[in-house]
Design a protein around this motif. Structure first.
Motif, PDB file in Angstrom:
ATOM      1  N   TYR A  99       0.787  -1.326  -0.238  1.00 45.52           N
ATOM      2  CA  TYR A  99       0.188  -0.254   0.100  1.00 45.52           C
ATOM      3  C   TYR A  99       0.982   1.319   0.027  1.00 45.52           C
ATOM      4  N   TYR A 100       0.142   2.276  -0.587  1.00 45.43           N
ATOM      5  CA  TYR A 100       0.994   3.663  -0.822  1.00 45.43           C
ATOM      6  C   TYR A 100       0.230   4.784  -0.403  1.00 45.43           C
ATOM      7  N   ALA A 101       0.946   5.737   0.155  1.00 44.53           N
ATOM      8  CA  ALA A 101       0.195   7.206   0.529  1.00 44.53           C
ATOM      9  C   ALA A 101       1.101   8.062  -0.316  1.00 44.53           C
ATOM     10  N   ILE A 102       0.437   9.229  -0.439  1.00 44.02           N
ATOM     11  CA  ILE A 102       1.056  10.405  -1.159  1.00 44.02           C
ATOM     12  C   ILE A 102       1.847  10.978  -0.189  1.00 44.02           C
ATOM     13  N   LYS A 103       3.261  11.313  -0.448  1.00 46.14           N
ATOM     14  CA  LYS A 103       4.177  11.808   0.342  1.00 46.14           C
ATOM     15  C   LYS A 103       4.229  13.264   0.038  1.00 46.14           C
ATOM     16  N   SER A 104       4.514  13.489  -1.253  1.00 50.96           N
ATOM     17  CA  SER A 104       4.646  14.827  -1.910  1.00 50.96           C
ATOM     18  C   SER A 104       3.922  14.869  -3.048  1.00 50.96           C
ATOM     19  N   CYS A 105       3.248  16.351  -3.091  1.00 49.89           N
ATOM     20  CA  CYS A 105       2.454  16.501  -4.232  1.00 49.89           C
ATOM     21  C   CYS A 105       3.475  16.759  -5.658  1.00 49.89           C
ATOM     22  N   THR A 127      -1.752  20.654  -3.782  1.00 50.50           N
ATOM     23  CA  THR A 127      -2.753  19.639  -3.849  1.00 50.50           C
ATOM     24  C   THR A 127      -2.642  19.434  -5.606  1.00 50.50           C
ATOM     25  N   PHE A 128      -2.917  18.483  -6.109  1.00 49.60           N
ATOM     26  CA  PHE A 128      -3.046  17.788  -7.306  1.00 49.60           C
ATOM     27  C   PHE A 128      -4.072  17.240  -7.509  1.00 49.60           C
ATOM     28  N   SER A 129      -5.412  17.669  -8.305  1.00 45.65           N
ATOM     29  CA  SER A 129      -6.594  16.756  -8.676  1.00 45.65           C
ATOM     30  C   SER A 129      -6.526  16.678 -10.156  1.00 45.65           C
ATOM     31  N   THR A 175      -5.792  20.161 -11.694  1.00 51.80           N
ATOM     32  CA  THR A 175      -5.933  21.264 -10.992  1.00 51.80           C
ATOM     33  C   THR A 175      -4.851  21.274 -10.066  1.00 51.80           C
ATOM     34  N   LEU A 176      -4.004  22.363  -9.897  1.00 51.21           N
ATOM     35  CA  LEU A 176      -2.996  22.608  -8.945  1.00 51.21           C
ATOM     36  C   LEU A 176      -3.147  23.481  -7.961  1.00 51.21           C
ATOM     37  N   GLY A 177      -3.085  23.242  -6.693  1.00 51.64           N
ATOM     38  CA  GLY A 177      -3.442  23.979  -5.452  1.00 51.64           C
ATOM     39  C   GLY A 177      -2.148  24.555  -4.827  1.00 51.64           C
ATOM     40  N   MET A 178      -1.956  25.882  -4.579  1.00 50.71           N
ATOM     41  CA  MET A 178      -0.821  26.243  -3.972  1.00 50.71           C
ATOM     42  C   MET A 178      -1.222  27.434  -3.053  1.00 50.71           C
ATOM     43  N   GLU A 179      -0.279  27.759  -2.066  1.00 50.60           N
ATOM     44  CA  GLU A 179      -0.479  28.877  -1.260  1.00 50.60           C
ATOM     45  C   GLU A 179       0.612  30.040  -1.686  1.00 50.60           C
ATOM     46  N   VAL A 180       1.691  29.294  -2.266  1.00 49.25           N
ATOM     47  CA  VAL A 180       2.770  30.394  -2.659  1.00 49.25           C
ATOM     48  C   VAL A 180       2.752  30.298  -4.232  1.00 49.25           C
ATOM     49  N   LEU A 181       2.846  31.565  -4.866  1.00 49.82           N
ATOM     50  CA  LEU A 181       3.007  31.269  -6.406  1.00 49.82           C
ATOM     51  C   LEU A 181       3.990  32.366  -6.931  1.00 49.82           C
ATOM     52  N   THR A 182       4.198  32.103  -7.946  1.00 48.49           N
ATOM     53  CA  THR A 182       5.221  33.001  -8.876  1.00 48.49           C
ATOM     54  C   THR A 182       4.353  33.964  -9.712  1.00 48.49           C
ATOM     55  N   GLU A 183       4.846  35.115 -10.354  1.00 48.80           N
ATOM     56  CA  GLU A 183       4.416  35.883 -11.144  1.00 48.80           C
ATOM     57  C   GLU A 183       3.735  35.380 -12.315  1.00 48.80           C
ATOM     58  N   PRO A 184       4.633  34.376 -13.017  1.00 45.03           N
ATOM     59  CA  PRO A 184       4.017  33.724 -14.335  1.00 45.03           C
ATOM     60  C   PRO A 184       2.591  32.792 -13.900  1.00 45.03           C
ATOM     61  N   THR A 212      -5.456  29.931  -0.931  1.00 45.13           N
ATOM     62  CA  THR A 212      -4.972  28.835  -1.743  1.00 45.13           C
ATOM     63  C   THR A 212      -5.280  29.092  -3.047  1.00 45.13           C
ATOM     64  N   PHE A 213      -4.262  28.921  -4.049  1.00 48.32           N
ATOM     65  CA  PHE A 213      -4.516  29.605  -5.371  1.00 48.32           C
ATOM     66  C   PHE A 213      -4.757  28.300  -6.493  1.00 48.32           C
ATOM     67  N   GLU A 214      -5.779  27.973  -7.153  1.00 43.90           N
ATOM     68  CA  GLU A 214      -5.856  27.029  -8.105  1.00 43.90           C
ATOM     69  C   GLU A 214      -5.633  27.399  -9.418  1.00 43.90           C
ATOM     70  N   LEU A 215      -4.702  26.562 -10.010  1.00 46.59           N
ATOM     71  CA  LEU A 215      -4.537  26.601 -11.415  1.00 46.59           C
ATOM     72  C   LEU A 215      -4.872  25.550 -12.265  1.00 46.59           C
ATOM     73  N   GLN A 216      -5.898  25.379 -13.148  1.00 45.40           N
ATOM     74  CA  GLN A 216      -6.516  24.523 -13.762  1.00 45.40           C
ATOM     75  C   GLN A 216      -6.012  24.627 -15.245  1.00 45.40           C
ATOM     76  N   PHE A 217      -6.034  23.221 -15.676  1.00 40.72           N
ATOM     77  CA  PHE A 217      -5.609  23.007 -17.094  1.00 40.72           C
ATOM     78  C   PHE A 217      -6.656  21.851 -17.707  1.00 40.72           C
ATOM     79  N   THR A 218      -6.819  22.026 -18.954  1.00 39.01           N
ATOM     80  CA  THR A 218      -7.350  21.092 -19.911  1.00 39.01           C
ATOM     81  C   THR A 218      -6.206  20.111 -20.388  1.00 39.01           C
ATOM     82  N   MET A 219      -6.231  19.006 -20.366  1.00 39.78           N
ATOM     83  CA  MET A 219      -5.462  17.931 -21.008  1.00 39.78           C
ATOM     84  C   MET A 219      -5.726  17.836 -22.397  1.00 39.78           C
ATOM     85  N   LEU A 220      -4.749  18.047 -23.591  1.00 36.93           N
ATOM     86  CA  LEU A 220      -5.291  17.631 -24.842  1.00 36.93           C
ATOM     87  C   LEU A 220      -4.442  16.422 -25.124  1.00 36.93           C
ATOM     88  N   ILE A 221      -4.924  15.504 -26.245  1.00 44.81           N
ATOM     89  CA  ILE A 221      -4.444  14.289 -26.751  1.00 44.81           C
ATOM     90  C   ILE A 221      -3.088  14.972 -27.204  1.00 44.81           C
TER      91      ILE A 221
END
Length: 169
Positions: A5-11, A37-39, A68-77, A147-156
């Protein structure tokens, strides 16, 4: 004995690369280093064929993956992407224009699992093509931690949405 069994240690932490740029041109790369967070979500339309009232074949279409990437610290880009704007590294400005940014990125990142036996397993996730979803909300607060969320659509890309392998680094 290997872990069962495994648990998530780092995002997932990684890098976005503009797919229009040459692979060795990292000037427009965006570091994703502060994720908590990563969902990931998968949606599709499906139709099932039945025989004697029992589903025997399921056909899927319109498969869509988002993450979706969730973070509390972000960069300008990253802040620019969340706002549906563009970041200019030369002038250090964020500008939102009439049309939404259309940059397509590849994403490569690593995350760590920890096993029930204490072992660690580092995985590498590769998303060949993804595009930021610019219909987001960004909240700034001087009172509460945001908490800031950056969302993406995955493309083929080469008939794949993403791939996860053991990290060899």
């Amino acid at each position: 004995m290997a872990a069962k069994y495994y648990a998530i240690k780092s995002c997932v932490q990684g890098k976005l690369h503009d797919v229009a740029a040459e692979p060795e041109d990292t000037t427009k790369d965006v570091d994703i280093n502060f994720c908590n967070t990563f969902s990931q979500a998968r949606e599709s339309d499906s139709l099932s064929a039945r025989a004697d009232g029992v589903e025997v074949i399921t056909l899927e279409s319109n498969v869509k993956y988002t993450f979706t990437l969730g973070m509390e610290v972000l960069t300008e880009p990253v802040m620019a992407m969340i706002m549906g704007a563009e970041y200019n590294k030369d002038t250090n400005t964020i500008t939102a224009k009439g049309g939404a940014p259309t940059t397509v990125y590849s994403f490569e990142g690593v995350f760590t699992l920890v096993g029930d036996d204490g072992s660690k397993l580092v995985k590498k996730m590769t998303i060949g093509k993804c595009r930021p979803i610019v219909n987001n909300t960004i909240d700034f607060s001087a009172i509460d931690l945001s908490t800031f969320e950056l969302q993406f659509t995955m493309l083929i890309d080469n008939n794949e949405f993403f791939k996860i392998v053991n990290n060899q680094a």
